[in-house]
Design an enzyme around this catalytic site. Sequence first.
Site, short mmCIF file in Angstrom:
data_model
loop_
_atom_site.label_atom_id
_atom_site.label_comp_id
_atom_site.label_asym_id
_atom_site.label_seq_id
_atom_site.Cartn_x
_atom_site.Cartn_y
_atom_site.Cartn_z
CG HIS A 153 -1.92 -1.03 1.33
ND1 HIS A 153 -2.03 -1.85 2.44
CD2 HIS A 153 -2.89 -1.43 0.47
CE1 HIS A 153 -3.03 -2.70 2.26
NE2 HIS A 153 -3.56 -2.47 1.05
CE LYS B 85 -12.39 -7.79 4.39
NZ LYS B 85 -11.81 -7.12 3.24
NE ARG C 282 -1.90 -8.09 -4.59
CZ ARG C 282 -2.67 -8.63 -3.67
NH1 ARG C 282 -2.18 -8.93 -2.50
NH2 ARG C 282 -3.94 -8.89 -3.90
CB SER D 264 -4.19 -6.85 4.20
OG SER D 264 -3.78 -5.54 3.96
#
Length: 150
Positions: free
Chosen positions: A17, A41, A90, A127
């Site tokens: 990030h 979540k 990515r 993450s």
Amino acid sequence: MRRAVFPGTFDPITLGHVDIIKRALPLFDEIIIAIGVNADKKTMFSLEERIQFIKSTFKGATKITVKSYSGLTANFCILEDAQFIVRGLRNTTDLNYEQPIAQTNYKMAAVESIFLICSPEVSNISSTIVRDVMRNDGDYSSLVPSSVIS
């Protein structure tokens, strides 16, 4: 004013990030790091902790604002008068996931998505991986900014 939103859960913020944010800074007058809140979540870190991690990481960066939001990112962009969304990629899996979201955001709010390719040295970091390493008492110090290391 060129204002961008960099949305995410940031649970926690990673060096991936940070890479994208630092590389996006010259492109915009302001970047709003927008922490999405989803009641469904379960996160490892509280919203307050995640805000503090980000603020500490970018202390002194005048072009960065940290805010939280719920609901659609497109609506948050309208509310914040942001013309751009910044996303890091990515790999091709990320692109395939992000493309329809970007197209929908443009249709809903006329907000352009800007994709930056992660630097090779951080392209393996997510993450999810960081949380797994943390839960299993692994060394995550090379994956996150120092503000996350307890």
